[in-house]
Design a protein around this motif. Structure first.
Motif, PDB file in Angstrom:
ATOM      1  N   PRO A 218      39.732  37.298  40.783  1.00 41.01           N
ATOM      2  CA  PRO A 218      39.975  38.745  40.687  1.00 41.01           C
ATOM      3  C   PRO A 218      41.436  39.102  40.450  1.00 41.01           C
ATOM      4  O   PRO A 218      41.726  40.089  39.769  1.00 41.01           O
ATOM      5  CB  PRO A 218      39.480  39.268  42.042  1.00 41.01           C
ATOM      6  CG  PRO A 218      38.462  38.284  42.485  1.00 41.01           C
ATOM      7  CD  PRO A 218      38.976  36.958  42.010  1.00 41.01           C
ATOM      8  N   ALA A 219      42.364  38.303  41.010  1.00 39.74           N
ATOM      9  CA  ALA A 219      43.782  38.616  40.850  1.00 39.74           C
ATOM     10  C   ALA A 219      44.285  38.318  39.443  1.00 39.74           C
ATOM     11  O   ALA A 219      45.276  38.909  39.004  1.00 39.74           O
ATOM     12  CB  ALA A 219      44.611  37.830  41.862  1.00 39.74           C
ATOM     13  N   THR A 220      43.629  37.413  38.731  1.00 40.98           N
ATOM     14  CA  THR A 220      44.060  37.070  37.373  1.00 40.98           C
ATOM     15  C   THR A 220      43.151  37.725  36.338  1.00 40.98           C
ATOM     16  O   THR A 220      43.574  38.640  35.619  1.00 40.98           O
ATOM     17  CB  THR A 220      44.063  35.541  37.195  1.00 40.98           C
ATOM     18  OG1 THR A 220      42.785  35.007  37.600  1.00 40.98           O
ATOM     19  CG2 THR A 220      45.140  34.909  38.046  1.00 40.98           C
ATOM     20  N   PHE A 221      41.917  37.289  36.271  1.00 39.34           N
ATOM     21  CA  PHE A 221      41.003  37.807  35.257  1.00 39.34           C
ATOM     22  C   PHE A 221      40.562  39.231  35.568  1.00 39.34           C
ATOM     23  O   PHE A 221      40.476  40.081  34.675  1.00 39.34           O
ATOM     24  CB  PHE A 221      39.785  36.890  35.152  1.00 39.34           C
ATOM     25  CG  PHE A 221      38.913  37.178  33.967  1.00 39.34           C
ATOM     26  CD1 PHE A 221      39.164  36.594  32.743  1.00 39.34           C
ATOM     27  CD2 PHE A 221      37.832  38.038  34.071  1.00 39.34           C
ATOM     28  CE1 PHE A 221      38.355  36.856  31.641  1.00 39.34           C
ATOM     29  CE2 PHE A 221      37.027  38.316  32.993  1.00 39.34           C
ATOM     30  CZ  PHE A 221      37.287  37.717  31.771  1.00 39.34           C
ATOM     31  N   GLY A 222      40.252  39.521  36.857  1.00 43.32           N
ATOM     32  CA  GLY A 222      39.793  40.851  37.231  1.00 43.32           C
ATOM     33  C   GLY A 222      40.820  41.921  36.939  1.00 43.32           C
ATOM     34  O   GLY A 222      40.488  43.017  36.468  1.00 43.32           O
ATOM     35  N   ARG A 223      42.082  41.641  37.200  1.00 40.82           N
ATOM     36  CA  ARG A 223      43.136  42.600  36.895  1.00 40.82           C
ATOM     37  C   ARG A 223      43.246  42.818  35.389  1.00 40.82           C
ATOM     38  O   ARG A 223      43.521  43.926  34.927  1.00 40.82           O
ATOM     39  CB  ARG A 223      44.460  42.094  37.461  1.00 40.82           C
ATOM     40  CG  ARG A 223      45.608  43.068  37.289  1.00 40.82           C
ATOM     41  CD  ARG A 223      46.912  42.458  37.773  1.00 40.82           C
ATOM     42  NE  ARG A 223      46.822  42.041  39.167  1.00 40.82           N
ATOM     43  CZ  ARG A 223      47.816  41.431  39.812  1.00 40.82           C
ATOM     44  NH1 ARG A 223      48.949  41.171  39.169  1.00 40.82           N
ATOM     45  NH2 ARG A 223      47.666  41.081  41.073  1.00 40.82           N
ATOM     46  N   LYS A 224      43.017  41.766  34.611  1.00 40.08           N
ATOM     47  CA  LYS A 224      43.106  41.866  33.152  1.00 40.08           C
ATOM     48  C   LYS A 224      42.068  42.826  32.593  1.00 40.08           C
ATOM     49  O   LYS A 224      42.345  43.611  31.661  1.00 40.08           O
ATOM     50  CB  LYS A 224      42.904  40.475  32.549  1.00 40.08           C
ATOM     51  CG  LYS A 224      42.868  40.412  31.033  1.00 40.08           C
ATOM     52  CD  LYS A 224      44.248  40.467  30.441  1.00 40.08           C
ATOM     53  CE  LYS A 224      44.206  40.219  28.944  1.00 40.08           C
ATOM     54  NZ  LYS A 224      45.554  40.273  28.329  1.00 40.08           N
ATOM     55  N   ILE A 225      40.856  42.826  33.149  1.00 42.97           N
ATOM     56  CA  ILE A 225      39.781  43.668  32.631  1.00 42.97           C
ATOM     57  C   ILE A 225      39.622  44.960  33.421  1.00 42.97           C
ATOM     58  O   ILE A 225      38.732  45.764  33.126  1.00 42.97           O
ATOM     59  CB  ILE A 225      38.445  42.902  32.616  1.00 42.97           C
ATOM     60  CG1 ILE A 225      37.996  42.552  34.039  1.00 42.97           C
ATOM     61  CG2 ILE A 225      38.547  41.643  31.768  1.00 42.97           C
ATOM     62  CD1 ILE A 225      36.624  41.918  34.125  1.00 42.97           C
ATOM     63  N   GLY A 226      40.449  45.169  34.445  1.00 50.00           N
ATOM     64  CA  GLY A 226      40.357  46.387  35.237  1.00 50.00           C
ATOM     65  C   GLY A 226      39.180  46.422  36.188  1.00 50.00           C
ATOM     66  O   GLY A 226      38.693  47.503  36.526  1.00 50.00           O
ATOM     67  N   PHE A 227      38.752  45.249  36.661  1.00 50.24           N
ATOM     68  CA  PHE A 227      37.636  45.172  37.610  1.00 50.24           C
ATOM     69  C   PHE A 227      38.214  44.748  38.960  1.00 50.24           C
ATOM     70  O   PHE A 227      38.676  43.625  39.127  1.00 50.24           O
ATOM     71  CB  PHE A 227      36.597  44.156  37.137  1.00 50.24           C
ATOM     72  CG  PHE A 227      35.338  44.152  37.958  1.00 50.24           C
ATOM     73  CD1 PHE A 227      34.299  45.034  37.675  1.00 50.24           C
ATOM     74  CD2 PHE A 227      35.176  43.265  39.005  1.00 50.24           C
ATOM     75  CE1 PHE A 227      33.142  45.030  38.425  1.00 50.24           C
ATOM     76  CE2 PHE A 227      34.016  43.260  39.760  1.00 50.24           C
ATOM     77  CZ  PHE A 227      33.001  44.146  39.464  1.00 50.24           C
TER      78      PHE A 227
END
Length: 556
Positions: A218-227
């Motif tokens: 979530p801290a890497t990919f989730g932040r990238k997609i706004g989730f």
């Protein structure tokens, strides 16, 4: 008659162990609950839910739950066919696959997600190989891509549970159904699936807990997609201005309560809905016959899983660490080892971060081994209520989200009434590592103690050996393999810990994990990935050494 080296001091040792565990483990969790429930000078049991609702954080709560359910579904699709293939077909003789399939689970989630992002991003490695694949980029950088990344990380856990359960199901049960006219689908529906239900539900609940407690992806990919999920929002409210402990503890208490409920359900199901599948006559292991097409299909499925879970992330990480210029792309003349040279240059910030990780992990592992051995000897075989409490508290950090414990430790050691100014020091980092990874040492030492015949200790006492002599010459040498395994496991995991390091490190200090995270966020991908390769390589070598050592001990 039960033998105990510390018989005269058993209650004193148990009391001290309970007090210490209460201060280190239980107190931080109680402070999280207390801070979230006690608002406006009064106690309100519904305060966390009200704060979440009023602060429009209900979407974050829903995101976490929905993500957990989707990851359960995706891991089931990945793990069940693989478990059946590795348990019911001739491919089960390839034991090396079980070791290889553990690599995704042992890879830090934030490193795996970084590898996928580098591979699938615009002008990434996928597009460089297949330009037409650019149409897949928007579809990947979505909620579905996040589910895929987390499922590829967690499916080995469910696979091992299902495969072990399938191996325990005797072929005689299926043969009896076949003799009475039951086809494959009938046997699967009426025999195999009911017997697998307990293991599957247990595995699914654990997957759910691990998903909603995960921070790296979530801290890497989730932040990238706004989730955004609960763990990423807790980190934001603790580390970003304006700091809001009210919202952070509300989310943390809800997350903690959800995980504890899931663990309770899991323990209830595993104790009530289990079947005795191993009898005195042994089980007939039925092996399905396969055609050439069947062989090809099974190997193709395993190959796709290995490429998706191991090949793509590690290819991206290693390639990124070797590129001179990211804009030039994949080319032989664009590869270099200079990033590794710069990383290991004496006096560099990267080498300092690596050495910090080693130093902190060594100290934390050593302290954890001493405490873990003490607690394991106190617990022994968990026969009394006091021993069961010590066992429960010592394993509690392994059952609740790490970020919740870290928030509790921050609140506890940063309190004005705390006489020891430990917060914002190296000691705070060591303490956090010790508490988070203490269960590994306790489990390994308990396993070693459980294999010791009490008659060995009694024999030492009968022949005049004092307690300390028996402890030094008999018990500790027999416990040494478990202590070393616990030390190495604690060192390995602490060396790449991210969320605790981000929240409790002093401002001027970095570790290898925070260095990787910072370099990736700031666009210095090559240096960050070079650090990732070194970190994963070191931990992999240590784990392999631990496995070899354990195998030698079993042979002896």
């Amino acid at each position: 008659m039960q033998s105990s080296l510390f018989k005269n001091y058993a209650w004193l040792g148990m009391g001290l162990a309970l007090v210490l565990l209460g201060m280190l483990v239980l107190a931080p969790l109680l402070i999280v609950f207390g801070t979230s429930l006690y608002t406006d000078q009064k106690l309100d049991l519904l305060a966390p839910l009200q704060i979440i609702r009023q602060s429009e954080l209900s979407e974050v709560l829903f995101n976490s739950i929905w993500l957990g359910l989707c990851v359960i579904a995706a891991t089931t699709v990945l793990a069940f066919p693989l478990a059946w293939v590795m348990a019911k077909t001739p491919l089960r003789r390839h034991k090396w696959l079980d070791i290889v399939l553990l690599i995704p689970f042992m890879t830090p989630p934030y490193i795996g997600s970084m590898g996928w992002m580098l591979f699938m991003q615009t002008n990434g490695y996928m597009e460089q190989f297949i330009p037409a694949s650019s149409a897949l980029t928007p579809a990947f950088f979505s909620f579905g891509g996040m589910v895929a990344i987390m499922s590829l990380h967690l499916f080995p856990f469910l696979y091992l549970l299902l495969r072990n359960a399938l191996l325990q199901i005797g072929g005689s049960m299926e043969e009896a159904a076949a003799v009475h006219g039951g086809g494959f689908l009938y046997r699967l529906r009426r025999i195999v699936l009911p017997l697998l239900l307990s293991s599957y539900v247990m595995g699914s609940l654990l997957i759910f807990v691990k998903t909603i407690a995960e921070f790296g992806t979530p801290a890497t990919f989730g932040r990238k997609i706004g989730f955004y999920v609960m763990t990423s929002e807790i980190h934001k409210y603790i580390s970003s201005w304006p700091i809001d402990f009210g919202k952070a503890t509300s989310l943390a208490s809800v997350l903690l309560a959800a995980c504890l409920v899931m663990w309770y359900i899991q323990s209830t199901i595993s104790s009530r809905y289990s079947y005795r599948l191993v009898g005195g006559k042994g089980a007939i292991k039925q092996t399905a016959t396969m055609s050439r097409w069947g062989w090809a299909l099974c190997w193709m499925y395993i190959g796709v899983l290995l490429i998706a879970s191991i090949g793509i992330p590690y290819f991206s990480i290693i390639t990124a660490s070797l590129l001179k210029l990211r804009g030039v792309g994949l080319a032989w003349d664009n590869l270099t080892l200079q990033h590794y040279v710069d990383l290991l240059t004496p006096g560099s910030a990267s080498l300092e971060a690596l050495l910090n990780s080693f130093g902190l992990s060594i100290v934390a592992s050593t302290i954890a081994v001493v405490l873990g051995t003490w607690f394991a000897l106190t617990v022994q075989r968990s026969r009394t209520p006091g021993q069961k409490l010590v066992d429960l508290f010592s394993l509690l950090p392994n059952t609740v989200p790490g970020i919740v414990i870290v928030v509790g430790l921050i609140l506890l050691w940063n309190a004005k009434w705390m006489p020891i100014p430990l917060y914002n020091t190296y000691g705070m980092v060591v303490l956090t590592y010790v508490i988070l990874f203490l269960p590994y040492t306790v489990q390994y030492v308990k396993a070693s103690y459980g294999q010791i015949d009490p008659m060995l200790l009694q024999a030492g006492q009968v022949f005049g050996g004092r307690r300390l002599y028996v402890l030094r010459r008999i018990l500790l040498p027999l416990l040494l393999p478990g202590m070393l395994a616990g030390w190495m496991m604690t060192f390995t995991i602490a060396n790449r810990e991210l969320v605790a390091s981000l929240l409790v490190l002093p401002p001027s200090m970095k570790t290898s994990a925070t260095y990787i995270f910072a370099q990736f966020e700031q666009g210095e991908v090559s240096m960050g990935m070079a650090m990732a390769v070194i970190t994963v390589g070191i931990t992999t070598v240590l784990l392999l050494a631990m496995n070899v050592f354990s195998s030698q001990q079993k042979v002896e």
